[in-house]
Design an enzyme around this catalytic site. Structure first.
Site, short mmCIF file in Angstrom:
data_model
loop_
_atom_site.label_atom_id
_atom_site.label_comp_id
_atom_site.label_asym_id
_atom_site.label_seq_id
_atom_site.Cartn_x
_atom_site.Cartn_y
_atom_site.Cartn_z
N LYS A 99 -12.15 -1.59 7.29
CA LYS A 99 -11.55 -2.92 8.21
C LYS A 99 -12.04 -2.82 9.47
O LYS A 99 -12.81 -3.92 10.05
CB LYS A 99 -9.98 -2.59 8.18
CG LYS A 99 -9.50 -2.33 6.84
CD LYS A 99 -9.26 -3.72 6.14
CE LYS A 99 -8.48 -3.76 4.80
NZ LYS A 99 -9.01 -2.94 3.77
N ASP A 127 -1.17 6.47 6.75
CA ASP A 127 -2.34 5.73 6.25
C ASP A 127 -2.64 4.83 7.32
O ASP A 127 -1.80 3.89 7.58
CB ASP A 127 -1.96 4.81 4.85
CG ASP A 127 -3.21 3.81 4.63
OD1 ASP A 127 -4.15 3.79 4.99
OD2 ASP A 127 -2.89 3.48 3.50
N TRP A 134 0.78 -1.23 -0.17
CA TRP A 134 -0.04 0.11 -0.10
C TRP A 134 0.75 1.08 0.04
O TRP A 134 0.55 2.11 -0.50
CB TRP A 134 -1.06 -0.09 1.11
CG TRP A 134 -2.11 -1.05 0.83
CD1 TRP A 134 -2.26 -2.23 1.65
CD2 TRP A 134 -3.09 -1.15 -0.29
NE1 TRP A 134 -3.28 -2.82 1.11
CE2 TRP A 134 -3.84 -2.36 -0.02
CE3 TRP A 134 -3.34 -0.25 -1.18
CZ2 TRP A 134 -4.79 -2.80 -0.78
CZ3 TRP A 134 -4.44 -0.60 -2.18
CH2 TRP A 134 -5.10 -1.87 -1.69
N1 PMP Z 1 -4.26 1.42 2.57
C1 PMP Z 1 -4.30 0.14 3.09
C2 PMP Z 1 -3.34 0.25 4.41
C3 PMP Z 1 -5.28 -0.89 2.88
O1 PMP Z 1 -5.21 -1.97 3.63
C4 PMP Z 1 -6.17 -0.36 1.69
C5 PMP Z 1 -7.24 -1.48 1.34
N2 PMP Z 1 -7.22 -2.89 1.83
C6 PMP Z 1 -5.97 0.65 1.19
C7 PMP Z 1 -5.18 1.54 1.30
C8 PMP Z 1 -6.99 0.85 -0.14
O2 PMP Z 1 -8.01 1.19 0.25
P1 PMP Z 1 -9.32 1.41 -0.60
O3 PMP Z 1 -9.85 0.28 -1.18
O4 PMP Z 1 -10.49 1.92 0.40
O5 PMP Z 1 -9.10 2.56 -1.53
#
Ligand code: PMP
Length: 350
Positions: free
Chosen positions: A186, A162, A89
């Protein structure tokens, strides 16, 4: 998972909210019911995370992925962003930020397949104090790598973090973050709302001319009601914050429960080194996503089949890394984790 009492409340009130005569899926975002919902959701988040007056709580859409663009759009001021990349991520975030402005990967562990977070001294050495901000991922959901505490960044540097996959799992030193964001899906609720906690000094420095929906000030100035917010998702976040407060007893208690749950699985991994190899180094082990491998892909396939036969599903590692991943977010009861730990011990002994 969402907490069962939350789902039951949603189900009971779905056709018609008590005293309202309409569904949460139907009501206006300008009505008094939703005004109460968004006000209480913010108040509960503030109480749970001890968010001070210097921060604004904003309800955005577009997922955490949109924050990958919003953060650089709002925080870059002609300088560069220092990114600490500890997993998939964080890699996505720096790629997205590079579309907006100058970025630098200040520290990464990619060559070792993302097995840890930087040590405090490594971080201090790697960061450029003149950068516009430092960007971190609190918990890398795919690799199962999490900062054990507040990352050590010089006080004068703005931190953007994040926190999507460990939000509300432990207390946070919110004051330390210029921007802290989390997609809800989550620990906080269903997909559709992304919570961004933004410090006033960051808001004050946002460059003019951004599209309204990509400017944090639009959300701050309109109480997140500039346009139609995700009413239903925010309503479920409200119920989750009440559950955290009333059933769990706050984030210190949640953190204790989450740590104990994770320890059950790490003990099963460490107790059977001939069968299981944890992905993350012990100091950076995630409390949310427990990632490990078995000696061969065939063993992993057999493990997944055996677990599924006992109704334990969704254990396959992310398609980009393979292996096994047990995601044990806040709402996963300790009994569920105990069952998996027990299965792991039996599987290793078979
Ligand atoms: N950052 C992290 C740490 C994540 O776990 C996720 C999704 N699993 C995201 C960003 C992306 O999130 P989204 O699908 O809401 O764009």
């Amino acid at each position: 998972m969402l907490p069962l009492p939350v789902l039951e409340r949603v189900r009971a009130d779905l056709p018609s909210l008590p005293g309202i005569g309409a569904s949460a899926l139907e009501v206006s975002h300008r009505g008094s019911w939703f005004e109460g919902v968004i006000t209480e959701t913010e108040a509960n988040l503030r109480a749970l995370l001890r968010i001070g007056d210097g921060h604004r709580v904003l309800f955005c859409q577009g997922g955490a992925s949109m924050q990958f663009a919003m953060v650089p759009m709002n925080l870059l001021h002609g300088g560069a962003a220092d990114h600490v990349v500890t997993g998939s991520w964080g890699a996505r975030a720096v790629a997205e930020a590079a579309r907006i402005g100058r970025t630098r990967v200040a520290w990464t562990n990619e060559s070792e397949s993302f097995v840890r977070t930087p040590l405090d001294e490594e971080l201090l050495e790697a960061l450029d104090p003149a950068s516009d901000y430092v960007y971190l991922t609190m918990n890398e959901t795919i690799q199962g790598v999490e900062y054990p505490g507040t990352p050590s960044v010089p006080n004068e540097v703005i931190v953007a973090a994040d926190a999507s996959s460990d939000f509300l799992s432990r207390p946070l030193d919110v004051a330390r973050y210029g921007v802290l964001f989390a997609g809800a899906q989550k620990n906080a609720g269903p997909a559709g709302v992304t919570i961004a906690i933004v410090r006033d000094d960051v808001l004050e420095r946002i460059p003019d001319g951004l599209p309204s929906m990509l400017d944090y000030r639009t959300y701050a100035e309109h109480g997140s009601l500039y346009n139609t917010p995700p009413v239903f998702a925010i309503y479920v976040v409200l119920l989750v914050t009440r559950w955290l407060r009333d059933e769990i007893g706050g984030l210190d208690a949640m953190a204790e429960l989450d740590a104990a749950k994770a320890q059950l699985l790490y003990d099963a991994i460490d107790g059977h080194p001939e069968m299981y190899t944890g992905h993350a180094q012990p100091a950076a082990r995630s409390r949310m996503n427990i990632t490990f491998r078995l000696p061969s892909v065939d063993d992993e396939t057999a493990f997944l089949a055996g677990a599924a036969a006992e109704d334990m599903v969704e254990l396959r590692g992310h398609r980009s890394v393979g292996g096994i991943r047990a995601s044990i977010y806040n709402a996963m009861p300790v009994e569920g984790v105990e069952r998996l730990a027990d299965f792991m011990r039996r599987f290793a002994a078979h």
